[in-house]
Design a protein around this motif. Structure first.
Motif, short mmCIF file in Angstrom:
data_model
loop_
_atom_site.label_atom_id
_atom_site.label_comp_id
_atom_site.label_asym_id
_atom_site.label_seq_id
_atom_site.Cartn_x
_atom_site.Cartn_y
_atom_site.Cartn_z
N MET A 118 0.84 -1.21 0.00
CA MET A 118 0.00 0.00 0.00
C MET A 118 0.87 1.25 0.00
O MET A 118 0.64 2.19 -0.76
N LEU A 119 1.89 1.27 0.83
CA LEU A 119 2.75 2.45 0.92
C LEU A 119 3.51 2.68 -0.39
O LEU A 119 3.68 3.83 -0.81
N ARG A 120 3.94 1.62 -1.04
CA ARG A 120 4.60 1.77 -2.35
C ARG A 120 3.66 2.42 -3.36
O ARG A 120 4.08 3.26 -4.16
N ALA A 121 2.40 2.05 -3.31
CA ALA A 121 1.40 2.61 -4.23
C ALA A 121 1.14 4.09 -3.96
O ALA A 121 0.62 4.79 -4.82
N PHE A 122 1.52 4.57 -2.80
CA PHE A 122 1.31 5.98 -2.47
C PHE A 122 2.23 6.90 -3.27
O PHE A 122 2.09 8.11 -3.24
N ALA A 123 3.17 6.34 -4.02
CA ALA A 123 4.01 7.15 -4.90
C ALA A 123 3.16 7.87 -5.94
O ALA A 123 3.58 8.90 -6.48
N ASP A 124 1.96 7.36 -6.21
CA ASP A 124 1.04 7.99 -7.16
C ASP A 124 0.25 9.14 -6.53
O ASP A 124 -0.46 9.85 -7.23
N LEU A 125 0.34 9.30 -5.21
CA LEU A 125 -0.36 10.37 -4.52
C LEU A 125 0.52 11.62 -4.46
O LEU A 125 1.72 11.55 -4.69
N ASN A 126 -0.07 12.72 -4.08
CA ASN A 126 0.68 13.95 -3.82
C ASN A 126 1.09 13.93 -2.35
O ASN A 126 0.61 14.71 -1.54
N LEU A 127 1.96 12.99 -2.02
CA LEU A 127 2.37 12.76 -0.63
C LEU A 127 3.37 13.83 -0.21
O LEU A 127 4.43 13.98 -0.82
N VAL A 128 3.00 14.61 0.82
CA VAL A 128 3.85 15.73 1.26
C VAL A 128 4.47 15.51 2.63
O VAL A 128 5.36 16.26 3.03
N GLY A 129 4.04 14.49 3.35
CA GLY A 129 4.61 14.24 4.67
C GLY A 129 4.02 12.99 5.29
O GLY A 129 3.01 12.47 4.82
N ALA A 130 4.68 12.52 6.35
CA ALA A 130 4.22 11.30 7.02
C ALA A 130 4.85 11.21 8.39
O ALA A 130 5.88 11.85 8.67
N ASP A 131 4.23 10.41 9.23
CA ASP A 131 4.83 10.05 10.51
C ASP A 131 4.47 8.61 10.82
O ASP A 131 3.56 8.05 10.22
N ILE A 132 5.21 8.01 11.72
CA ILE A 132 4.93 6.66 12.20
C ILE A 132 4.89 6.75 13.72
O ILE A 132 5.83 7.26 14.34
N VAL A 133 3.78 6.29 14.31
CA VAL A 133 3.60 6.41 15.75
C VAL A 133 3.32 5.06 16.40
O VAL A 133 3.02 4.09 15.73
N GLU A 134 3.42 5.06 17.72
CA GLU A 134 3.08 3.93 18.58
C GLU A 134 4.07 2.78 18.54
O GLU A 134 3.74 1.67 18.95
N VAL A 135 5.29 3.00 18.05
CA VAL A 135 6.32 1.97 18.11
C VAL A 135 6.87 1.99 19.54
O VAL A 135 7.35 3.02 20.01
N ALA A 136 6.76 0.85 20.22
CA ALA A 136 7.19 0.76 21.62
C ALA A 136 8.18 -0.40 21.77
O ALA A 136 7.78 -1.54 22.07
N PRO A 137 9.47 -0.14 21.55
CA PRO A 137 10.47 -1.21 21.59
C PRO A 137 10.48 -2.02 22.88
O PRO A 137 10.81 -3.21 22.86
N ALA A 138 10.12 -1.42 23.99
CA ALA A 138 10.14 -2.14 25.26
C ALA A 138 9.18 -3.33 25.27
O ALA A 138 9.36 -4.27 26.05
N TYR A 139 8.18 -3.32 24.40
CA TYR A 139 7.21 -4.41 24.34
C TYR A 139 7.58 -5.46 23.29
O TYR A 139 6.79 -6.35 23.02
#
Length: 172
Positions: A118-139
């Motif tokens: 899905m993320l690879r297909a976003f190359a066709d969008l006008n993607l201007v920014g992104a973030d990734i949240v909720e990664v909790a290495p301790a778990y």
């Protein structure tokens, strides 16, 4: 998770409320916003209707069985069009088998392969920014979540790379 609750454990500003606050403050385009990969329990019978009023269309994980990742991307593209697009990726969209290191794991999520496609297909969008949240290495003793998040970050950054008119990357 929708993250559009009015309060979460009585607090109006938490990790469960940011999209409600952003919508209320006019920071979200109510004609082109989506939640993809939603599953798990709802806190109220109004959760989904509130989400719609706040400007979101939902593609639930159960919809992925029929749509597949390609169908989900087509729905996203139809809603977003050529508008500037920001992707906020909550890593718990992945099934805990692929991302156990998060504070709110829910069974029945996307696979890493589905998400990366899905993320690879976003190359066709006008993607201007992104973030990734909720990664909790301790778990996550095996660092599986961090691996999934790093690959997702790579795909998001790649999707934002400048393209030539032929569609290939300008980088050599």
């Amino acid at each position: 998770h929708l993250d559009t609750w009015d309060t979460y454990f009585g607090a109006p500003i938490t990790h469960g409320t940011p999209f409600r606050r952003a919508s209320e403050e006019g920071l979200i385009d109510k004609t082109s916003s989506m939640h993809v990969g939603i599953r798990g329990p709802l806190y109220s019978t109004e959760d989904l209707s509130d989400d719609q009023v706040l400007g979101f269309q939902v593609i639930g994980c159960h919809d992925m069985d029929d749509l597949g990742w390609r169908g989900a991307v087509e729905r996203i593209k139809a809603r977003v069009g050529n508008r500037p697009t920001y992707v906020s990726l909550d890593i718990d969209v992945l099934d805990p088998a692929y991302a156990p290191g998060t504070g709110t794991p829910e069974a029945g999520g996307l696979t890493s392969r589905e998400l990366l496609n899905m993320l690879r297909a976003f190359a066709d969008l006008n993607l201007v920014g992104a973030d990734i949240v909720e990664v909790a290495p301790a778990y996550d003793y095996a660092e599986v979540t961090g691996i999934a998040a790093s690959h997702a970050a790579y795909e998001l950054i790649s999707a934002m790379a400048p393209r030539t008119e032929s569609g290939s990357s300008e980088r050599s």
